[in-house]
Write a protein that holds these residues in place. Structure first.
Motif, short mmCIF file in Angstrom:
data_model
loop_
_atom_site.label_atom_id
_atom_site.label_comp_id
_atom_site.label_asym_id
_atom_site.label_seq_id
_atom_site.Cartn_x
_atom_site.Cartn_y
_atom_site.Cartn_z
N SER A 137 47.32 23.31 38.92
CA SER A 137 46.83 24.30 39.88
C SER A 137 47.62 25.59 39.67
O SER A 137 48.85 25.58 39.62
CB SER A 137 46.96 23.81 41.33
N VAL A 138 46.88 26.68 39.49
CA VAL A 138 47.48 27.97 39.17
C VAL A 138 47.46 28.83 40.43
O VAL A 138 46.40 29.05 41.02
CB VAL A 138 46.70 28.69 38.05
N GLY A 139 48.63 29.34 40.84
CA GLY A 139 48.73 30.10 42.08
C GLY A 139 48.84 31.60 41.82
O GLY A 139 49.60 32.05 40.95
N PHE A 140 48.08 32.37 42.60
CA PHE A 140 48.10 33.83 42.49
C PHE A 140 48.49 34.44 43.83
O PHE A 140 48.14 33.92 44.90
CB PHE A 140 46.72 34.35 42.08
N ALA A 141 49.21 35.54 43.79
CA ALA A 141 49.58 36.25 45.01
C ALA A 141 48.32 36.72 45.72
O ALA A 141 47.38 37.18 45.07
CB ALA A 141 50.49 37.43 44.68
N PRO A 142 48.27 36.61 47.05
CA PRO A 142 47.03 36.99 47.77
C PRO A 142 46.64 38.44 47.55
O PRO A 142 45.45 38.75 47.43
CB PRO A 142 47.38 36.70 49.23
#
Length: 291
Positions: free
Chosen positions: A118-123
């Motif tokens: 799972s790749v997380g990005f800043a909102p």
């Protein structure tokens, strides 16, 4: 009125890191192209996407007709039109994110053979990318009472569409007038349907990035990939920030039988592409079960 309902659904911005679950193959595609493949809502993994909204509308329309309305033919025509448009109407492309990047239910879907990430990005990055490409970001609605209230608003608005048009000589002409009005609100209806999800999926707490409505695949960069049993239309969403970089905030590696080697190769790959997560990579700490 429809645009106000739609705007309300997409008015609250995300505050947490947003994670996109994918396979290792999917990760290679995302990072190497700095794009996310947004699927037509009709072809997403959850086959009930548009059907759930259609079912809710059908139930409410039936209740109103039984209770007695001035123009039952209007609501019946609306439902018939929607049923047809669910399959053959314009395209709306979506991508799914979640505030929790380490959900067991998601790993079960994406970590077959130990190949999930799972790749997380800043909102703020997701919002900026979406706005620059005329996409919208909204949180999915699962609560039945909220959905019922929204469906009531939609049907109220449909009835208002016909206000002041009582004198029509022919039924066929009347139906054509109604259909023209329905077509004018189709984009807002699709955007609303994109974030109404069955309560059974509430654990996911999904956020959706939603494209503008696309009526002509030849006039837009719509592409196709092979699915399990059909071709799947998709639309690219550029994930690069204002400096032209793919900035990943955090990543989770899903369950795997080779934790150390998998963590090392994932870190090496992201570093080689200049996409090392700002908050590093975390193993999910969920026991791996080979299937």
């Amino acid at each position: 009125m429809f645009d106000l309902i739609s705007q309300r659904l997409f008015a609250t911005p995300p505050r947490e890191v947003l994670y996109h679950y994918t396979t290792l193959s999917g990760l290679l595609g995302i990072v190497d192209s700095a794009e996310l493949r947004c699927s037509d809502i009709r072809y997403m993994n959850d086959s009930t996407e548009l059907r759930h909204t259609l079912d809710l509308l059908g139930e409410q329309v039936t209740r109103r007709i039984v209770a007695g309305v001035d123009k039952p033919a209007l609501l019946t025509t609306f439902l018939d039109w929607l049923t047809y448009r669910v399959v053959s109407g314009p395209m709306l492309f979506c991508a799914s994110f979640r505030g929790n990047g380490n959900l067991l239910s998601q790993w079960r879907g994406y970590s077959v053979h130990g190949k999930g990430v799972s790749v997380g990005f800043a909102p703020e990055q997701i919002l900026d990318c979406a706005r620059r490409q005329h996409f919208e970001v909204g949180r999915c609605v699962y609560t039945p009472s909220q959905q019922e209230k929204m469906i009531d608003e939609i049907i109220d608005a449909v009835e208002i569409l016909d206000a002041g048009n009582d004198q029509v000589d022919e039924v066929a002409s009347q139906n054509r007038q109604w259909v023209r009005r329905f077509q004018a609100i189709e984009g807002d209806l699709l955007r609303i349907a994109a974030v109404l999800k069955h309560p059974a999926f509430e654990e996911e707490q999904e956020w959706r990035i939603v494209s503008p409505m696309i009526s002509d695949a030849a006039a837009a960069p719509v592409q196709f990939r092979e699915g399990s049993s059909m071709l799947i239309p998709w639309f690219p969403l550029d994930l690069r920030d204002g400096q032209g970089q793919l900035a990943i905030e955090h990543a989770f590696l899903g369950p795997t039988g080779n934790i150390d080697l998998s963590m090392n190769s994932l870190a090496l790959y992201l570093r080689s592409r200049g996409a090392s997560p700002r908050r590093d990579i975390t193993y999910c700490d969920i026991p791996y079960r080979k299937r």
